[in-house]
Design a protein around this motif. Structure first.
Motif, short mmCIF file in Angstrom:
data_model
loop_
_atom_site.label_atom_id
_atom_site.label_comp_id
_atom_site.label_asym_id
_atom_site.label_seq_id
_atom_site.Cartn_x
_atom_site.Cartn_y
_atom_site.Cartn_z
N LYS A 139 0.83 -1.21 0.00
CA LYS A 139 0.00 0.00 0.00
C LYS A 139 0.86 1.26 0.00
N ASN A 140 1.94 1.25 0.79
CA ASN A 140 2.84 2.40 0.81
C ASN A 140 3.55 2.58 -0.52
N LEU A 141 3.94 1.48 -1.16
CA LEU A 141 4.60 1.58 -2.46
C LEU A 141 3.64 2.07 -3.53
N LEU A 145 4.28 4.95 -6.09
CA LEU A 145 4.29 4.56 -7.51
C LEU A 145 2.91 4.04 -7.90
N PRO A 146 2.01 4.90 -8.37
CA PRO A 146 0.64 4.47 -8.68
C PRO A 146 0.54 3.37 -9.72
N LEU A 148 1.88 0.60 -9.74
CA LEU A 148 1.94 -0.72 -9.11
C LEU A 148 0.55 -1.27 -8.74
N LYS A 149 -0.50 -0.45 -8.85
CA LYS A 149 -1.84 -0.89 -8.45
C LYS A 149 -2.36 -2.05 -9.29
N LYS A 150 -1.87 -2.17 -10.53
CA LYS A 150 -2.38 -3.25 -11.37
C LYS A 150 -1.82 -4.60 -10.99
N TYR A 151 -0.82 -4.64 -10.12
CA TYR A 151 -0.25 -5.91 -9.68
C TYR A 151 -0.90 -6.28 -8.42
#
Length: 151
Positions: A139-141, A145-146, A148-151
């Protein structure tokens, strides 16, 4: 749900180290910890005064990823190359006492348990701890880096 497989090791180990130091009473450095080398392949003791907690966190992560795993295999994992001057380098295993004592402390804390003659595995409580911290880190990452939400 993210697991320790999905999170960079350095970030996860740092977070678990902080958790073990602050919240787990069973993990304490032995009296000899400031003076020992971690293996015959190193020339000095660790410079970080909190290296014991880092090693325990690293062991917990390795047991989660590779368990069931035994002491000898972990010694090979933490070993390294010994510098023999002009002669070729050779691989050396790390010290077994450090790994044994750290695993005994993790067992006393209820995070690791032995599996009949096969090595150690992470308990449900240890698995919950690592999964929860992995979720927080992800969640912090994602905030930084938005994409990364698709992973």
């Amino acid at each position: 749900m993210p697991t320790p497989h999905d999170i960079p090791a350095s970030i996860l180990i740092e977070k678990v180290t902080k958790h073990l130091k602050d919240n787990v009473d069973g993990v304490v450095p032995p009296t000899w910890a400031p003076f020992v080398k971690t293996g015959s392949h190193v020339s000095r003791p660790p410079q970080n005064p909190e290296w014991w907690f880092t090693r325990c966190a690293s062991l917990l992560r390795k047991i989660y990823l590779k368990g069931p795993i035994g002491i000898e295999h972990l010694r090979s994992e933490y070993g390294g190359r010994i510098d023999r001057g002009v002669k070729p380098e050779h691989a050396r295993r790390s010290g077994g006492s450090i790994i044994r004592k750290a695993i005994q402390q993790l067992e006393a804390a209820g995070l690791v348990e032995p599996l009949r003659n096969k090595g150690r595995v992470v308990t449900g409580e240890g698995r919950r701890l690592l999964d929860r911290l992995s979720t927080e880190i992800k969640k912090n990452l994602e905030k930084k880096l938005p994409e990364l939400k698709k992973y």
